[in-house]
Design an enzyme around this catalytic site. Sequence first.
Site, mmCIF file in Angstrom:
data_model
loop_
_atom_site.group_PDB
_atom_site.id
_atom_site.type_symbol
_atom_site.label_atom_id
_atom_site.label_comp_id
_atom_site.label_asym_id
_atom_site.label_seq_id
_atom_site.Cartn_x
_atom_site.Cartn_y
_atom_site.Cartn_z
ATOM 1 N N ARG A 240 -19.072 71.789 66.630
ATOM 2 C CA ARG A 240 -19.304 73.221 66.817
ATOM 3 C C ARG A 240 -19.929 73.436 68.187
ATOM 4 O O ARG A 240 -20.849 72.725 68.598
ATOM 5 C CB ARG A 240 -20.231 73.776 65.728
ATOM 6 C CG ARG A 240 -19.574 73.900 64.354
ATOM 7 C CD ARG A 240 -18.513 74.990 64.346
ATOM 8 N NE ARG A 240 -17.873 75.125 63.048
ATOM 9 C CZ ARG A 240 -16.743 74.527 62.676
ATOM 10 N NH1 ARG A 240 -16.153 73.708 63.543
ATOM 11 N NH2 ARG A 240 -16.206 74.741 61.495
ATOM 12 N N GLU A 269 -16.671 80.584 72.189
ATOM 13 C CA GLU A 269 -15.214 80.432 72.185
ATOM 14 C C GLU A 269 -14.480 81.568 71.484
ATOM 15 O O GLU A 269 -13.280 81.778 71.730
ATOM 16 C CB GLU A 269 -14.813 79.111 71.539
ATOM 17 C CG GLU A 269 -15.073 79.023 70.054
ATOM 18 C CD GLU A 269 -14.712 77.659 69.479
ATOM 19 O OE1 GLU A 269 -13.918 77.627 68.528
ATOM 20 O OE2 GLU A 269 -15.215 76.640 69.974
ATOM 21 N N HIS A 301 -10.419 73.755 70.778
ATOM 22 C CA HIS A 301 -10.713 73.615 69.352
ATOM 23 C C HIS A 301 -9.467 73.172 68.585
ATOM 24 O O HIS A 301 -9.011 73.828 67.639
ATOM 25 C CB HIS A 301 -11.229 74.939 68.775
ATOM 26 C CG HIS A 301 -12.080 74.744 67.548
ATOM 27 N ND1 HIS A 301 -13.136 75.565 67.228
ATOM 28 C CD2 HIS A 301 -12.035 73.818 66.563
ATOM 29 C CE1 HIS A 301 -13.697 75.162 66.097
ATOM 30 N NE2 HIS A 301 -13.030 74.089 65.677
ATOM 31 N N GLN A 302 -8.961 72.012 68.967
ATOM 32 C CA GLN A 302 -7.733 71.510 68.365
ATOM 33 C C GLN A 302 -7.917 70.171 67.660
ATOM 34 O O GLN A 302 -6.943 69.585 67.178
ATOM 35 C CB GLN A 302 -6.648 71.350 69.445
ATOM 36 C CG GLN A 302 -6.934 70.246 70.457
ATOM 37 C CD GLN A 302 -5.882 70.140 71.535
ATOM 38 O OE1 GLN A 302 -5.919 70.898 72.508
ATOM 39 N NE2 GLN A 302 -4.954 69.218 71.376
#
Length: 342
Positions: A240, A269, A301-302
Site C-alpha cells: 500500500r 494513486e 499497482h499491477q
Amino acid sequence: MEIIAYGVLTDELPLLESAFRESFPGSLPLRCLDLDLDRYTAPTAAGYEIVLSSVNDTLDAEVLGALADGGTRMIAQRSTGYNNIDLHAAEQLNLTVARVSYYSPYSVAEFAWALALAVNRRIVRATVRAHEFDFRLDGLLGRDFHGRTVGVLGTGKIGAVFARIAHGFGMRLLGCDVAENPECRALGMTYVDRNELFAEADLISLHLPLLPDTRHVVDVVDVAALATMKDDAILINSSRGGLIDTDALVDALRAGRLDGVGLDVYEEEAGLFHLDKSLEVMTDDTLARLMTFRNVVVTSHQAYFTRDALDQIITATVQNIRDHLAGRSGDNTLVRPGPHRW
C-alpha cells in the site's frame, strides 16, 4: 436486481462478465464501467442493488450515503484491502460490505521480486538504451543478492512467499511483524524489531496492510526508517502506498541515499493509477519528482494482476454476493447484512 462494477480493467472485463453469466444466468445483469467510484460518479449507481468496487474507489460516508439513497444494499470490494471504505458509515446505512480476503500471494510476491531485480540490475535503463542501440554497460552495475540480507516487513501469506524466494537466492532473512510466522522461521528467518531490520537489510520489502499504526512506517522522522537505512539499500513496496512517506523518500533520494526504489503503489494513486494521463499535465509534484530519479522504478499497482489472482478474486466476489442474497455472513463479510429490500 442489477449489479454495477467500477474500475473494471480491460483484461478483467471478459473474465468478470463470463463468471457472472455462468454464476447468475439471466438473473443478475452486470454493468461494468472503467470509471472510479467517487462523489462525482456515485449517481451512476442509482437503481443498482449491488456495487462492485475496486481499491482505488472512494467509499467515504458521503459516497456511501449517495449509494444507499439510490437503492444500493451491498458493496462487494474486489480486493483484500478496504481502507478506502468507511465501515462505520456503511453499518449506519445498513449496507452489507464484503471483500476478497485471499488471492494468490504468489502474484504479489513474484512481482515484488521482479521490481527488486529490475532496480538492482538496472533493467529499465538497459532496455531503454538497447532500443536506441546503445549497448554500453556504464551505470548498469548491480550486486549479487546471494549472501546479502533481506528485511521482510510483514510476514503474512505474501511476505512468506517473498521470503521463500529470498531463501532460494541464498539470502540472510530478517523479519518484523506483530506475530512470527512458523513458515518463515523454518526458512531460517530471524525476527527483529524495525530499528534493526532497517539498519541491517540490503533489500527491504514491505508487505503490511495499511492501518493507522503502519501509515508512513517508512519516513525520515522515525529513526527506525529512512534515516537508519544503509545508503546503498534497496526499498520495495508492492503493498500500500501509504506505508511510505513519499515526500520523505524524495528527500532521501535527492540526498543521494538508497541504491534504488521499486514502487508498485503510491499513497496518492487514486485518480492516477489504472488511467491514461499521458496527454495531461501532471499536477502531482511529488510523483513527478519521484519519476525523475533513474534509480526508481514505478509501476501502476499491477502486482496482483495475474490470471490466477483475478480468477480467485472474481470467484470470491461471486460467493460474497451469494452469501448476501442468502442473508448470511461469510468469511469475507466486513459489515453484516441488514434486512433485504427485495
